[in-house]
Design an enzyme around this catalytic site. Structure first.
Site, PDB file in Angstrom:
ATOM      1  N   ALA A  35      41.190  51.536  46.140  1.00  0.00           N
ATOM      2  CA  ALA A  35      41.963  50.461  46.761  1.00  0.00           C
ATOM      3  C   ALA A  35      41.506  49.078  46.295  1.00  0.00           C
ATOM      4  CB  ALA A  35      41.892  50.561  48.278  1.00  0.00           C
ATOM      5  N   THR A  36      40.229  48.931  45.963  1.00  0.00           N
ATOM      6  CA  THR A  36      39.765  47.639  45.451  1.00  0.00           C
ATOM      7  C   THR A  36      40.531  47.286  44.182  1.00  0.00           C
ATOM      8  OG1 THR A  36      37.564  47.927  46.388  1.00  0.00           O
ATOM      9  CG2 THR A  36      37.752  46.369  44.552  1.00  0.00           C
ATOM     10  N   ASN A  54      40.034  47.438  58.621  1.00  0.00           N
ATOM     11  CA  ASN A  54      38.928  48.387  58.468  1.00  0.00           C
ATOM     12  C   ASN A  54      37.855  48.253  59.532  1.00  0.00           C
ATOM     13  OD1 ASN A  54      38.962  46.042  56.585  1.00  0.00           O
ATOM     14  ND2 ASN A  54      36.810  46.567  56.316  1.00  0.00           N
ATOM     15  N   ALA A  96      41.777  57.589  48.022  1.00  0.00           N
ATOM     16  CA  ALA A  96      41.554  58.972  48.464  1.00  0.00           C
ATOM     17  C   ALA A  96      40.359  59.128  49.400  1.00  0.00           C
ATOM     18  CB  ALA A  96      41.361  59.870  47.235  1.00  0.00           C
ATOM     19  N   HIS A  97      39.336  58.295  49.226  1.00  0.00           N
ATOM     20  CA  HIS A  97      38.078  58.621  49.904  1.00  0.00           C
ATOM     21  C   HIS A  97      38.038  58.281  51.388  1.00  0.00           C
ATOM     22  CE1 HIS A  97      35.748  54.751  50.288  1.00  0.00           C
ATOM     23  NE2 HIS A  97      36.578  54.351  49.354  1.00  0.00           N
ATOM     24  N   THR A 104      42.142  56.742  30.269  1.00  0.00           N
ATOM     25  CA  THR A 104      42.380  58.181  30.403  1.00  0.00           C
ATOM     26  C   THR A 104      42.399  58.568  31.873  1.00  0.00           C
ATOM     27  OG1 THR A 104      41.281  58.581  28.302  1.00  0.00           O
ATOM     28  CG2 THR A 104      41.489  60.470  29.793  1.00  0.00           C
ATOM     29  N   CYS A 126      30.923  47.455  53.498  1.00  0.00           N
ATOM     30  CA  CYS A 126      30.880  46.594  52.317  1.00  0.00           C
ATOM     31  C   CYS A 126      30.037  45.355  52.566  1.00  0.00           C
ATOM     32  CB  CYS A 126      32.284  46.175  51.935  1.00  0.00           C
ATOM     33  SG  CYS A 126      33.483  47.463  52.219  1.00  0.00           S
TER      34      CYS A 126
HETATM   35  C1  PLP Z   1      37.869  50.936  51.861  1.00  0.00           C
HETATM   36  C2  PLP Z   1      38.817  49.825  51.799  1.00  0.00           C
HETATM   37  C3  PLP Z   1      39.101  49.183  50.602  1.00  0.00           C
HETATM   38  C4  PLP Z   1      38.382  49.514  49.314  1.00  0.00           C
HETATM   39  O1  PLP Z   1      38.777  50.756  48.833  1.00  0.00           O
HETATM   40  P1  PLP Z   1      37.959  51.460  47.663  1.00  0.00           P
HETATM   41  O2  PLP Z   1      38.819  52.635  47.322  1.00  0.00           O
HETATM   42  O3  PLP Z   1      36.663  51.842  48.275  1.00  0.00           O
HETATM   43  O4  PLP Z   1      37.836  50.514  46.557  1.00  0.00           O
HETATM   44  C5  PLP Z   1      40.042  48.185  50.598  1.00  0.00           C
HETATM   45  N1  PLP Z   1      40.681  47.829  51.715  1.00  0.00           N
HETATM   46  C6  PLP Z   1      40.431  48.411  52.900  1.00  0.00           C
HETATM   47  C7  PLP Z   1      41.173  47.987  54.107  1.00  0.00           C
HETATM   48  C8  PLP Z   1      39.486  49.426  52.988  1.00  0.00           C
HETATM   49  O5  PLP Z   1      39.224  49.990  54.145  1.00  0.00           O
END
Ligand code: PLP
Length: 377
Positions: free
Chosen positions: A74-75, A152, A201-202, A240, A324
């Site tokens: 997501a970053t 978050n 995904a995580h 890739t 974070c």
């Molecule tokens: C975890 C999170 C991210 C970052 O996602 P990553 O896949 O760890 O880079 C961004 N935005 C929110 C709201 C999140 O909770």
């Protein structure tokens, strides 16, 4: 020593079904090839796995498979959305909020160095950003509005659908960071009315290091690539493709599509059990009481030092602020933006339950918090 994990909002363990399918896409016996290899069956098979995964992940958010761009998480999706859209403009205005994830805030701050102006909306005292605020902040030169679906730290849910309605007659694009959203509520990009959406995904029992950016197809949205080299992903993101990560993401999505309702019920049940146990302990609920993700509970305990409290809860994996920002000792900027005092923001703790949390885990957490509070107060 009993250790209980209540930090599902930071990351989730990978589901066994997900780990299994990932393992089948790594070794010589498995589907290991480069999905961009066009000259042999190995490559075609890998490509097939990637493309059927794209359909599944698209389905999770009600998108078309051609609207999914694979990223590393997501970053990266947030970076691609903001930088990729704004690269099409010399200058202009962005609307976001003070309580976004750092991946949004830092990217917006970067855009300010490039000459863009940013409005950071302040949440109301309930921790919500409203459509009226967006409407008031909107300017003729607003290019992009970026707001998260689920916060978050708090779990608060933004009314993205109403915000999209404010933008219907405006050229500004709407991006939504939904990293916390998948698996917590039903998501449909068309119903929400977003143009771009970040997911990963995580946070939903898939592997780390894989995510996606939804980019609306009609009308087509221009997103300039930020990683050059080969023109993968329809020219939006080269590199890739990580087949094993992608099939893992898709399996995680499939599990959620199958059981979203029961997953939500499970989380809600445990979260409410936790709240019932904590409520008598002289505690402030920072999370919104109703407009909140089913698995989040952010609270501040009065009359204790936050740092000491957290350190004393050694048998619980919970977080202060977001993971974070765990390296810094400043109070959570999200709680501060809500108007929570520094002392209470320091004493803010985020509990987040998930698929593998049990009633025993929750009961243990309540006992631990009660015991530690009694000792500290
Ligand atoms: C975890 C999170 C991210 C970052 O996602 P990553 O896949 O760890 O880079 C961004 N935005 C929110 C709201 C999140 O909770």
């Amino acid at each position: 020593m009993n250790l209980v994990y209540l930090d599902y909002a930071a990351t989730t363990p990978v589901a066994a079904e997900v780990a299994d399918i990932m393992a089948q896409h790594l070794t010589l016996e498995g589907n290991f090839a480069n999905p961009a290899s066009r000259s042999h069956r190995f490559g075609w098979q890998a490509e097939e796995a990637v493309e059927s995964s794209r359909i599944t992940v698209a389905k999770l958010i009600g998108a078309n498979n051609r609207e999914i761009v694979w990223t590393s998480g997501a970053t990266e999706s947030n970076n691609l959305a903001i930088k990729g859209v704004l690269e099409g403009f010399e200058s202009g205005h962005i609307i976001t909020s003070e309580i976004e994830h750092k991946a949004i805030l830092d990217t917006c701050a970067y855009q300010e160095t490039k000459g863009f102006e940013v409005t950071y909306l302040k949440p109301d005292e309930q921790g919500l950003i409203t459509a009226e605020q967006v409407s008031e902040a909107l300017r003729a030169d607003t290019r992009l509005v970026s707001l998260m679906l689920i916060n978050n730290e708090l779990g608060n849910v933004t009314d993205i659908k109403s915000i999209a309605k404010v933008l219907t007659k405006h050229d500004a694009l709407l991006h939504c960071d939904a990293a916390q959203g998948t698996g917590k509520l039903a998501i449909d990009v068309a119903d929400l009315g977003v143009d771009l959406m970040s997911i990963c995904a995580h946070k939903m029992y898939g592997p780390k290091g894989i995510g996606a950016l939804y980019v609306r197809k009609s009308p087509d949205i221009k997103v300039f690539q930020q990683i050059h080299g080969g023109g993968h992903e329809r020219g939006m993101r080269s590199g890739t493709l990580a087949t094993h990560q992608i099939v893992g993401f898709a399996k995680a999505a499939e599990l959620i599509i199958e059981r979203l309702d029961s997953e939500i019920a499970h989380n809600l049940h445990l979260r409410e059990r936790l709240w019932q146990g904590l409520e008598p302990l002289n505690v402030l609920r920072n999370s919104h009481p109703t407009q909140c993700s089913p698995n989040h509970l952010n609270v501040s305990f009065t009359g204790v030092d936050g740092e000491i409290l957290l350190a004393s809860l050694a048998q619980l994996a919970v977080s202060s602020g977001s993971a974070c920002n765990s390296a810094s000792i400043a109070p959570s900027y999200v709680l501060t933006a809500l108007g929570v005092s520094d002392a209470l923001a320091h004493a803010g703790i985020r509990f987040s339950v998930g698929r593998y949390t049990t009633e025993d885990d929750v009961d243990f957490a309540i006992e631990e918090v009660s015991r530690v509070l009694a000792a500290l107060r």
